[in-house]
Design an enzyme around this catalytic site. Structure first.
Site, PDB file in Angstrom:
ATOM      1  N   ASP A 141       0.831  -1.208   0.000  1.00  0.00           N
ATOM      2  CA  ASP A 141       0.000   0.000   0.000  1.00  0.00           C
ATOM      3  C   ASP A 141       0.861   1.252   0.000  1.00  0.00           C
ATOM      4  O   ASP A 141       0.452   2.306   0.497  1.00  0.00           O
ATOM      5  CB  ASP A 141      -0.925  -0.012   1.224  1.00  0.00           C
ATOM      6  CG  ASP A 141      -2.037   1.010   1.116  1.00  0.00           C
ATOM      7  OD1 ASP A 141      -2.573   1.428   2.170  1.00  0.00           O
ATOM      8  OD2 ASP A 141      -2.356   1.416  -0.020  1.00  0.00           O
ATOM      9  N   LYS A 144       2.965   3.477  -5.632  1.00  0.00           N
ATOM     10  CA  LYS A 144       2.429   2.500  -6.585  1.00  0.00           C
ATOM     11  C   LYS A 144       3.488   2.013  -7.558  1.00  0.00           C
ATOM     12  O   LYS A 144       3.429   0.894  -8.030  1.00  0.00           O
ATOM     13  CB  LYS A 144       1.216   3.094  -7.300  1.00  0.00           C
ATOM     14  CG  LYS A 144       0.169   3.668  -6.327  1.00  0.00           C
ATOM     15  CD  LYS A 144      -0.126   2.758  -5.129  1.00  0.00           C
ATOM     16  CE  LYS A 144      -0.765   3.499  -3.976  1.00  0.00           C
ATOM     17  NZ  LYS A 144      -0.775   2.710  -2.699  1.00  0.00           N
ATOM     18  N   ASP A 169      -3.226  -2.963  -2.554  1.00  0.00           N
ATOM     19  CA  ASP A 169      -4.266  -1.944  -2.611  1.00  0.00           C
ATOM     20  C   ASP A 169      -4.079  -1.093  -3.867  1.00  0.00           C
ATOM     21  O   ASP A 169      -2.985  -1.042  -4.440  1.00  0.00           O
ATOM     22  CB  ASP A 169      -4.190  -1.046  -1.364  1.00  0.00           C
ATOM     23  CG  ASP A 169      -5.400  -0.108  -1.248  1.00  0.00           C
ATOM     24  OD1 ASP A 169      -5.267   0.952  -0.634  1.00  0.00           O
ATOM     25  OD2 ASP A 169      -6.473  -0.448  -1.795  1.00  0.00           O
ATOM     26  N   ASN A 170      -5.137  -0.432  -4.325  1.00  0.00           N
ATOM     27  CA  ASN A 170      -5.064   0.599  -5.368  1.00  0.00           C
ATOM     28  C   ASN A 170      -4.616   0.102  -6.741  1.00  0.00           C
ATOM     29  O   ASN A 170      -3.963   0.838  -7.487  1.00  0.00           O
ATOM     30  CB  ASN A 170      -4.110   1.721  -4.936  1.00  0.00           C
ATOM     31  CG  ASN A 170      -4.408   2.246  -3.569  1.00  0.00           C
ATOM     32  OD1 ASN A 170      -3.577   2.164  -2.665  1.00  0.00           O
ATOM     33  ND2 ASN A 170      -5.596   2.797  -3.389  1.00  0.00           N
ATOM     34  N   GLU A 199     -11.254   4.368  -1.435  1.00  0.00           N
ATOM     35  CA  GLU A 199     -11.754   4.672  -0.079  1.00  0.00           C
ATOM     36  C   GLU A 199     -12.607   5.944  -0.047  1.00  0.00           C
ATOM     37  O   GLU A 199     -12.252   6.967  -0.619  1.00  0.00           O
ATOM     38  CB  GLU A 199     -10.593   4.809   0.923  1.00  0.00           C
ATOM     39  CG  GLU A 199      -9.433   5.675   0.474  1.00  0.00           C
ATOM     40  CD  GLU A 199      -8.338   4.899  -0.216  1.00  0.00           C
ATOM     41  OE1 GLU A 199      -8.634   3.865  -0.823  1.00  0.00           O
ATOM     42  OE2 GLU A 199      -7.189   5.332  -0.172  1.00  0.00           O
TER      43      GLU A 199
HETATM   44  O1  LIG Z   1      -0.097   7.007  -2.491  1.00  0.00           O
HETATM   45  C1  LIG Z   1      -0.776   6.230  -1.846  1.00  0.00           C
HETATM   46  N1  LIG Z   1      -0.257   5.466  -0.903  1.00  0.00           N
HETATM   47  C2  LIG Z   1       1.159   5.570  -0.617  1.00  0.00           C
HETATM   48  C3  LIG Z   1       1.395   6.448   0.609  1.00  0.00           C
HETATM   49  C4  LIG Z   1       2.861   6.465   0.783  1.00  0.00           C
HETATM   50  N2  LIG Z   1       3.603   7.542   0.794  1.00  0.00           N
HETATM   51  N3  LIG Z   1       4.869   7.152   0.911  1.00  0.00           N
HETATM   52  C5  LIG Z   1       4.860   5.836   0.966  1.00  0.00           C
HETATM   53  C6  LIG Z   1       6.015   5.029   1.043  1.00  0.00           C
HETATM   54  C7  LIG Z   1       6.978   5.109   0.044  1.00  0.00           C
HETATM   55  C8  LIG Z   1       8.080   4.318   0.087  1.00  0.00           C
HETATM   56  C9  LIG Z   1       8.243   3.468   1.140  1.00  0.00           C
HETATM   57  N4  LIG Z   1       9.248   2.620   1.470  1.00  0.00           N
HETATM   58  C10 LIG Z   1       8.871   2.074   2.653  1.00  0.00           C
HETATM   59  N5  LIG Z   1       7.686   2.515   3.061  1.00  0.00           N
HETATM   60  C11 LIG Z   1       7.268   3.392   2.137  1.00  0.00           C
HETATM   61  C12 LIG Z   1       6.150   4.164   2.094  1.00  0.00           C
HETATM   62  N6  LIG Z   1       3.597   5.356   0.890  1.00  0.00           N
HETATM   63  C13 LIG Z   1      -2.251   6.149  -2.055  1.00  0.00           C
HETATM   64  C14 LIG Z   1      -2.851   7.131  -2.828  1.00  0.00           C
HETATM   65  C15 LIG Z   1      -4.234   7.116  -3.037  1.00  0.00           C
HETATM   66  C16 LIG Z   1      -4.879   8.162  -3.861  1.00  0.00           C
HETATM   67  C17 LIG Z   1      -5.940   7.833  -4.714  1.00  0.00           C
HETATM   68  C18 LIG Z   1      -6.553   8.826  -5.469  1.00  0.00           C
HETATM   69  C19 LIG Z   1      -6.104  10.132  -5.388  1.00  0.00           C
HETATM   70  F1  LIG Z   1      -6.705  11.083  -6.119  1.00  0.00           F
HETATM   71  C20 LIG Z   1      -5.042  10.454  -4.559  1.00  0.00           C
HETATM   72  C21 LIG Z   1      -4.432   9.475  -3.792  1.00  0.00           C
HETATM   73  C22 LIG Z   1      -5.036   6.113  -2.459  1.00  0.00           C
HETATM   74  C23 LIG Z   1      -4.414   5.123  -1.689  1.00  0.00           C
HETATM   75  O2  LIG Z   1      -5.147   4.129  -1.119  1.00  0.00           O
HETATM   76  C24 LIG Z   1      -3.038   5.126  -1.500  1.00  0.00           C
HETATM   77  O3  LIG Z   1      -2.497   4.112  -0.759  1.00  0.00           O
HETATM   78 MG   LIG Z   2      -3.949   2.535  -0.528  1.00  0.00          MG
END
Ligand SMILES: O=C(NCCc1nnc(-c2ccc3[nH]cnc3c2)[nH]1)c1cc(-c2ccc(F)cc2)cc(O)c1O
Ligand SMILES: [Mg+2]
Length: 214
Positions: A141, A144, A169-170, A199
Site C-alpha cells: 500500500d 504505486k 491496494d489501489n 476509499e
Molecule cells: O499514495 C498512496 N499510498 C502511498 C502512501 C505512501 N507515501 N509514501 C509511501 C512510502 C513510500 C516508500 C516506502 N518505502 C517504505 N515505506 C514506504 C512508504 N507510501 C495512495 C494514494 C491514493 C490516492 C488515490 C486517489 C487520489 F486522487 C489520490 C491518492 C489512495 C491510496 O489508497 C493510496 O495508498
Molecule cells: Mg492505498
C-alpha cells in the site's frame, strides 16, 4: 500554526476513540474521512476484504509496505493471533510519528513493529533484523511504482514461500499496471481481483490477491 491532515486525523482518534479498543480507532478514522477530510486509508469498504484475507491466512509473519497513519496496521494487527507480529515499513518520518500514536491509542504497540526507511533498502535486511525466514502475508500500500520492484526484491531475498499471500491496494486507482501485468501473467502466482471502490468515494478501485506458487 497550521496542522497537517495526519495530525488532524490523530486528534480525531484521540478525541473519539476508546484507548485500547482497535475497532473504535478504525471507526473514528473512517468517520473523520467521510465527514471531515478524505485521507488515503484502505477504508471501510476495502478494509473488510483485507480483514477476510488476513483471517483466511492467519499469518505468523506479516509485512505491510506503506504505513501512512496506521489505519491498515491496526486493521491487520487486531486480527493477528497472540505471539504473531506485523512489520510495517514507512518512508515518511511525519507519517511514522502519527502512526505510532494511532497504534498506541489502539493498544497494539506490542504486535506491530514500525520501521522507518525506504522499502528497497529495508526489505533485504528483514530476515536479519527480525529473525524471520519468510512472510506468510504481505500488504502492499506504498508508492504505486514500488509494488513491482519490491515484489521482485521479496522474491530475490527468498522472503516468500509456497503459499505466501500478497494483497495489493489501489491496483486500479491510482493504479499499478506493471505489478498487475506481472502477477496476472507470471506462472509463479495465482492472482484474483476483488472489485471495490477508492476509499470513501464511488471511484472504482480494488485489491489484487496473489498467492506465490514457489
Ligand atoms: O499514495 C498512496 N499510498 C502511498 C502512501 C505512501 N507515501 N509514501 C509511501 C512510502 C513510500 C516508500 C516506502 N518505502 C517504505 N515505506 C514506504 C512508504 N507510501 C495512495 C494514494 C491514493 C490516492 C488515490 C486517489 C487520489 F486522487 C489520490 C491518492 C489512495 C491510496 O489508497 C493510496 O495508498
Ligand atoms: Mg492505498
Amino acid at each position: 500554526t497550521s496542522s497537517t491532515r495526519p495530525q488532524r486525523l490523530l486528534r480525531a482518534v484521540q478525541r473519539k476513540a476508546t484507548k485500547g479498543d482497535p475497532q473504535s480507532v478504525i471507526s473514528a478514522i473512517d468517520y473523520f474521512c467521510r465527514n471531515s477530510e478524505w485521507a488515503m486509508n484502505v477504508g471501510d469498504e476495502k478494509g473488510p476484504i483485507l480483514d477476510s484475507v488476513v483471517c483466511e491466512v492467519s499469518p505468523a509473519t506479516a509485512l505491510e509496505l506503506g504505513t501512512y497513519c496506521g489505519y491498515s496496521s491496526v486493521r491487520i494487527a487486531r486480527l493477528l493471533p497472540v505471539g504473531t507480529k506485523l512489520i510495517t515499513l514507512e518512508f515518511h518520518p511525519d507519517y511514522a510519528c502519527i502512526a505510532r500514536q494511532v497504534i498506541q491509542h489502539a493498544g497494539l504497540e506490542d504486535k506491530i513493529f514500525l520501521v522507518e526507511g525506504a522499502s528497497g533498502d529495508l526489505i533485504p535486511k528483514m530476515a536479519d533484523m527480525f529473525g524471520i525466514s519468510t512472510f506468510d502475508f504481505v500488504f502492499l500500500d506504498h508508492w504505486k511504482d514500488r509494488y513491482l520492484p519490491d515484489l521482485k526484491l521479496l522474491e530475490e531475498c527468498q522472503l516468500l514461500r509456497k503459499g505466501s499471500v500478497l494483497l495489493a491496494d489501489n491496483v486500479i486507482c491510482p493504479g499499478t499496471p506493471d505489478y498487475l501485468e506481472y502477477v496476472r501473467n507470471s506462472p509463479r502466482y495465482e492472482s484474483r481481483y476483488f472489485q471495490s471502490h477508492l476509499e470513501y468515494t464511488k471511484v472504482e478501485d480494488g485489491l489484487e490477491k496473489s498467492v506465490f506458487l514457489g
